[in-house]
Design an enzyme around this catalytic site. Sequence first.
Site, PDB file in Angstrom:
ATOM      1  N   LEU A  43      15.085  24.129 -40.959  1.00 11.58           N
ATOM      2  CA  LEU A  43      14.651  23.649 -42.275  1.00 11.58           C
ATOM      3  C   LEU A  43      15.832  23.270 -43.153  1.00 11.58           C
ATOM      4  O   LEU A  43      15.703  22.460 -44.066  1.00 11.58           O
ATOM      5  CB  LEU A  43      13.795  24.711 -42.979  1.00 11.58           C
ATOM      6  CG  LEU A  43      12.489  25.107 -42.297  1.00 11.58           C
ATOM      7  CD1 LEU A  43      11.817  26.253 -43.034  1.00 11.58           C
ATOM      8  CD2 LEU A  43      11.543  23.909 -42.201  1.00 11.58           C
ATOM      9  N   GLY A  44      16.980  23.864 -42.869  1.00  8.10           N
ATOM     10  CA  GLY A  44      18.152  23.536 -43.680  1.00  8.10           C
ATOM     11  C   GLY A  44      19.324  24.435 -43.355  1.00  8.10           C
ATOM     12  O   GLY A  44      19.174  25.446 -42.657  1.00  8.10           O
ATOM     13  N   ILE A  47      24.790  28.107 -47.304  1.00  6.71           N
ATOM     14  CA  ILE A  47      26.216  28.403 -47.376  1.00  6.71           C
ATOM     15  C   ILE A  47      26.573  29.437 -46.309  1.00  6.71           C
ATOM     16  O   ILE A  47      27.552  29.314 -45.605  1.00  6.71           O
ATOM     17  CB  ILE A  47      26.589  28.998 -48.746  1.00  6.71           C
ATOM     18  CG1 ILE A  47      25.940  28.208 -49.878  1.00  6.71           C
ATOM     19  CG2 ILE A  47      28.085  29.106 -48.906  1.00  6.71           C
ATOM     20  CD1 ILE A  47      25.420  29.087 -50.989  1.00  6.71           C
ATOM     21  N   GLY A  49      24.310  30.693 -43.862  1.00  8.95           N
ATOM     22  CA  GLY A  49      23.556  30.713 -42.611  1.00  8.95           C
ATOM     23  C   GLY A  49      22.464  29.666 -42.578  1.00  8.95           C
ATOM     24  O   GLY A  49      22.172  29.021 -43.573  1.00  8.95           O
ATOM     25  N   LYS A  50      21.870  29.508 -41.365  1.00  7.74           N
ATOM     26  CA  LYS A  50      20.850  28.461 -41.267  1.00  7.74           C
ATOM     27  C   LYS A  50      19.441  28.998 -41.495  1.00  7.74           C
ATOM     28  O   LYS A  50      19.172  30.180 -41.336  1.00  7.74           O
ATOM     29  CB  LYS A  50      20.973  27.688 -39.952  1.00  7.74           C
ATOM     30  CG  LYS A  50      20.476  28.368 -38.717  1.00  7.74           C
ATOM     31  CD  LYS A  50      20.543  27.379 -37.541  1.00  7.74           C
ATOM     32  CE  LYS A  50      20.194  28.091 -36.254  1.00  7.74           C
ATOM     33  NZ  LYS A  50      20.387  27.222 -35.084  1.00  7.74           N
ATOM     34  N   LYS A  66      16.024  32.984 -42.697  1.00  6.41           N
ATOM     35  CA  LYS A  66      17.448  32.701 -42.885  1.00  6.41           C
ATOM     36  C   LYS A  66      18.243  33.697 -42.063  1.00  6.41           C
ATOM     37  O   LYS A  66      18.044  34.903 -42.179  1.00  6.41           O
ATOM     38  CB  LYS A  66      17.825  32.795 -44.364  1.00  6.41           C
ATOM     39  CG  LYS A  66      19.242  32.335 -44.635  1.00  6.41           C
ATOM     40  CD  LYS A  66      19.490  32.130 -46.116  1.00  6.41           C
ATOM     41  CE  LYS A  66      20.847  31.486 -46.356  1.00  6.41           C
ATOM     42  NZ  LYS A  66      21.120  31.256 -47.773  1.00  6.41           N
ATOM     43  N   ASP A 159      25.051  28.653 -58.185  1.00  4.76           N
ATOM     44  CA  ASP A 159      24.921  27.519 -57.270  1.00  4.76           C
ATOM     45  C   ASP A 159      23.636  26.744 -57.576  1.00  4.76           C
ATOM     46  O   ASP A 159      22.935  26.314 -56.669  1.00  4.76           O
ATOM     47  CB  ASP A 159      24.949  28.007 -55.810  1.00  4.76           C
ATOM     48  CG  ASP A 159      25.376  26.914 -54.832  1.00  4.76           C
ATOM     49  OD1 ASP A 159      26.129  26.005 -55.241  1.00  4.76           O
ATOM     50  OD2 ASP A 159      24.944  26.960 -53.665  1.00  4.76           O
TER      51      ASP A 159
HETATM   52  N1  I85 Z   1      11.263  25.284 -46.701  1.00  3.46           N
HETATM   53  N2  I85 Z   1      19.723  24.255 -49.781  1.00  3.46           N
HETATM   54  C1  I85 Z   1      19.614  23.132 -48.871  1.00  3.46           C
HETATM   55  C2  I85 Z   1      13.364  26.394 -47.256  1.00  3.46           C
HETATM   56  N3  I85 Z   1      11.264  27.490 -47.376  1.00  3.46           N
HETATM   57  N4  I85 Z   1      16.189  26.411 -47.872  1.00  3.46           N
HETATM   58  C3  I85 Z   1      18.634  25.805 -48.197  1.00  3.46           C
HETATM   59  N5  I85 Z   1      19.911  27.938 -48.433  1.00  3.46           N
HETATM   60  C4  I85 Z   1      18.797  28.731 -48.487  1.00  3.46           C
HETATM   61  C5  I85 Z   1      18.539  24.649 -47.206  1.00  3.46           C
HETATM   62  C6  I85 Z   1      19.614  23.613 -47.439  1.00  3.46           C
HETATM   63  C7  I85 Z   1      18.677  25.242 -49.620  1.00  3.46           C
HETATM   64  O1  I85 Z   1      18.895  29.925 -48.763  1.00  3.46           O
HETATM   65  C8  I85 Z   1      17.457  26.724 -48.082  1.00  3.46           C
HETATM   66  C9  I85 Z   1      17.530  28.095 -48.223  1.00  3.46           C
HETATM   67  C10 I85 Z   1      16.264  28.622 -48.083  1.00  3.46           C
HETATM   68  C11 I85 Z   1      15.441  27.520 -47.865  1.00  3.46           C
HETATM   69  C12 I85 Z   1      14.002  27.539 -47.677  1.00  3.46           C
HETATM   70  C13 I85 Z   1      13.240  28.681 -47.950  1.00  3.46           C
HETATM   71  C14 I85 Z   1      11.872  28.624 -47.780  1.00  3.46           C
HETATM   72  C15 I85 Z   1      11.983  26.379 -47.111  1.00  3.46           C
HETATM   73  C16 I85 Z   1      19.901  26.603 -47.907  1.00  3.46           C
HETATM   74  C17 I85 Z   1      11.692  24.006 -46.397  1.00  3.46           C
HETATM   75  C18 I85 Z   1      10.682  22.997 -46.028  1.00  3.46           C
HETATM   76  C19 I85 Z   1      10.742  21.721 -46.556  1.00  3.46           C
HETATM   77  C20 I85 Z   1       9.770  20.756 -46.216  1.00  3.46           C
HETATM   78  C21 I85 Z   1       8.791  21.063 -45.303  1.00  3.46           C
HETATM   79  C22 I85 Z   1       8.738  22.333 -44.781  1.00  3.46           C
HETATM   80  C23 I85 Z   1       9.685  23.287 -45.141  1.00  3.46           C
HETATM   81  O2  I85 Z   1      12.854  23.714 -46.436  1.00  3.46           O
HETATM   82  C24 I85 Z   1       7.680  22.687 -43.812  1.00  3.46           C
HETATM   83  F1  I85 Z   1       8.202  22.794 -42.611  1.00  3.46           F
HETATM   84  F2  I85 Z   1       7.144  23.809 -44.110  1.00  3.46           F
HETATM   85  F3  I85 Z   1       6.746  21.781 -43.832  1.00  3.46           F
END
Ligand code: I85
Length: 366
Positions: A43-44, A47, A49-50, A66, A159
Amino acid sequence: MEPMMVDEASRLDDDFDSRAAVCVMNTKMNPILDDYFISDNVLGLGINGKVVECFSKSDQRKYALKVLRDCPKAKREVELHCRASSCPHVVCIIDVYENVYHNQKCLLVVMECMEGGELFQRIQDRADGAFTEREAAAIMREICVAVQHLHLLNIAHRDLKPENLLYTKMGENASLKLTDFGFAKDSFSKESLQTPCYTPYYVAPEVLGPEKYDKSCDIWSLGVIMYILLCGFPPFYSNHGHAISPGMKKRIRTGQYTFPNPEWANVSQDAKELIKGMLRTDPEERLTIFDVMKNKWIVQYTEVPQTPLHTSRILREEGDLWQEVQDEMTRSLATMRVDYDTLQIKTLDNANNTLLSKRRKRANDH
Ligand code: I85
């Protein structure tokens, strides 16, 4: 009165810690695979971890996981995120696991899955294109509620940027939430009070004061986010991209930004004044989150004029520049954290010297 000695000082720290220990998340030690299926869908990248998709075996629902390599920095991220997790505008933590994976101790953080994607993506994707100042005010209020929650807990996020603002779901009635506590800092942590023994009766305000700079860093970011919401481009950008240029640094330091036409022509004066308050270069003069929450444009967000903005169109037109804008924001935040940390250390040094000389003087007087 005896000056407070080290053990008493650490008891003081314990007080702060027990107040901080609202987070009663108990880390699970069993393998996460007992409870969740982990998918390959990334999903992303954060800083520290993934973030990948996972599914709970008990309710079959989708969650975000995460994965952090266990280290003090990761522990702090999880601790602060857990503590902040009760806010309706902070991404909620469901479970935390401590597992060994490939001989490496890991922290696995299961969060609610935000299925609506990033804030600016959603604004850009609007079919009708009629994004209004009133909607921008509603969004700012949601973000400010999250920041106020953190600042009340004495947590600075440090951040705040568009990529860390995610929507719960697609479509109507989604709410916006803040994530990634990888740079968050507890203003009352042991580190910031780790000073030689002093009596709290004589503590100079500068010693307790520097926490203010961490929080004011968040307000600056809020100002930048609000500016972009209202027009689609940032208040400061370098002419060449790449590393933060000397020219851009100078413009940020001296607060040189404008509200150019045609994008800003119909935006309310109230909105501009609020931005100016958040983008004051001197952190002492900058609004606090409590000032912002009392501001008319935020309090009466439902009465803000429904002026159509250029934001969606600019975001679409400048689509290929967006990555650069985000990278630039990431770099400025890094610079700001370093600058404020240095400022804080300098302030502490001075304060300690003042206190030490005060103490020596008092010792001589007796
Ligand atoms: N859902 N900064 C950019 C994402 N749900 N994303 C990032 N650090 C984090 C990713 C890179 C934020 O701690 C991040 C973190 C946590 C998340 C996070 C948490 C909960 C998501 C880095 C999604 C998503 C987006 C569109 C569609 C979908 C999910 O990112 C889905 F697959 F559900 F359809």
